[in-house]
Design an enzyme around this catalytic site. Structure first.
Site, PDB file in Angstrom:
ATOM      1  N   HIS A 116      43.155  56.044  17.490  1.00 55.25           N
ATOM      2  CA  HIS A 116      42.913  54.884  17.008  1.00 55.25           C
ATOM      3  C   HIS A 116      44.087  54.205  16.469  1.00 55.25           C
ATOM      4  CE1 HIS A 116      43.266  57.408  13.352  1.00 55.25           C
ATOM      5  NE2 HIS A 116      43.602  56.276  12.662  1.00 55.25           N
ATOM      6  N   GLU A 171      40.893  51.340  13.015  1.00 52.85           N
ATOM      7  CA  GLU A 171      40.414  51.913  11.940  1.00 52.85           C
ATOM      8  C   GLU A 171      40.923  50.605  10.828  1.00 52.85           C
ATOM      9  OE1 GLU A 171      42.535  54.227   8.387  1.00 52.85           O
ATOM     10  OE2 GLU A 171      42.490  55.014  10.518  1.00 52.85           O
ATOM     11  N   HIS A 219      50.897  44.133  17.711  1.00 51.88           N
ATOM     12  CA  HIS A 219      49.840  43.628  17.953  1.00 51.88           C
ATOM     13  C   HIS A 219      48.741  44.582  18.539  1.00 51.88           C
ATOM     14  CE1 HIS A 219      51.753  42.722  21.800  1.00 51.88           C
ATOM     15  NE2 HIS A 219      50.656  42.826  22.360  1.00 51.88           N
ATOM     16  N   GLU A 224      45.967  40.243  21.111  1.00 52.22           N
ATOM     17  CA  GLU A 224      46.421  39.791  22.535  1.00 52.22           C
ATOM     18  C   GLU A 224      45.054  39.686  23.290  1.00 52.22           C
ATOM     19  OE1 GLU A 224      49.251  40.198  26.403  1.00 52.22           O
ATOM     20  OE2 GLU A 224      49.548  41.745  24.642  1.00 52.22           O
TER      21      GLU A 224
END
Length: 122
Positions: free
Chosen positions: A5, A54, A73, A115
Site C-alpha cells: 500500500h 492507506e 505522487h 497522476e
C-alpha cells in the site's frame, strides 16, 4: 516481496473518503481504529488489484501536513482517459496538464498530487 500500500495522511477523513470515491472510484476495503480513538487507518481499493491507498487520520491533528514541493505522487491508469479527464475537469480538481506526455494530475483535499494516464501510455 511485493507492493502492499501507499499512505496519505488526511485532516478530514470523511471529506477524503468522499473525494476518492467520487473522483477515482476507490472504496474502503479494510480499516484499523485505535482503541482509544486517537487514529484511524482506512485502506482504499480499486476492486481490480490488491494495491491499496492507506488514509491515516489522527484525532489531534489540526494543521495541514507540509507536503514540501510535492515531488511525489500516486498514479492511476484508465481505459477511459478522455471521459475521466472531463469528469475531473468538471470537478475542478485538475492541477497540472502535460499534453505533450498525454497525462495530467489531480489534487486531493490535502494537496496530494495524483497522476492520471491512459492505460496504453506505458
Amino acid at each position: 516481496m511485493r507492493f502492499s500500500h501507499f499512505n496519505f495522511n488526511v485532516l478530514d477523513l470523511e471529506r477524503s473518503l468522499k473525494f476518492y470515491d467520487e473522483s477515482l472510484g476507490l472504496k474502503p476495503v479494510k480499516e484499523k481504529v485505535a482503541e482509544d480513538g486517537t487514529y484511524k487507518l482506512i485502506y482504499l481499493g480499486d476492486g481490480k488489484t490488491d494495491f491499496t491507498l492507506e488514509l491515516t487520520w489522527l484525532k489531534d491533528r489540526t494543521e495541514p501536513y507540509n507536503l514540501g514541493e510535492c515531488e511525489f505522487h500516486l498514479a492511476f491508469t484508465t481505459d477511459k482517459y478522455d471521459e475521466v479527464y472531463q469528469k475531473h475537469k468538471d470537478m475542478g480538481i485538475v492541477i497540472f496538464e502535460n499534453e505533450k506526455m498525454g497525462i495530467y494530475f489531480i489534487v486531493d483535499p490535502d494537496g496530494y498530487w495524483i497522476e492520471i494516464l491512459p492505460a496504453n501510455r506505458f
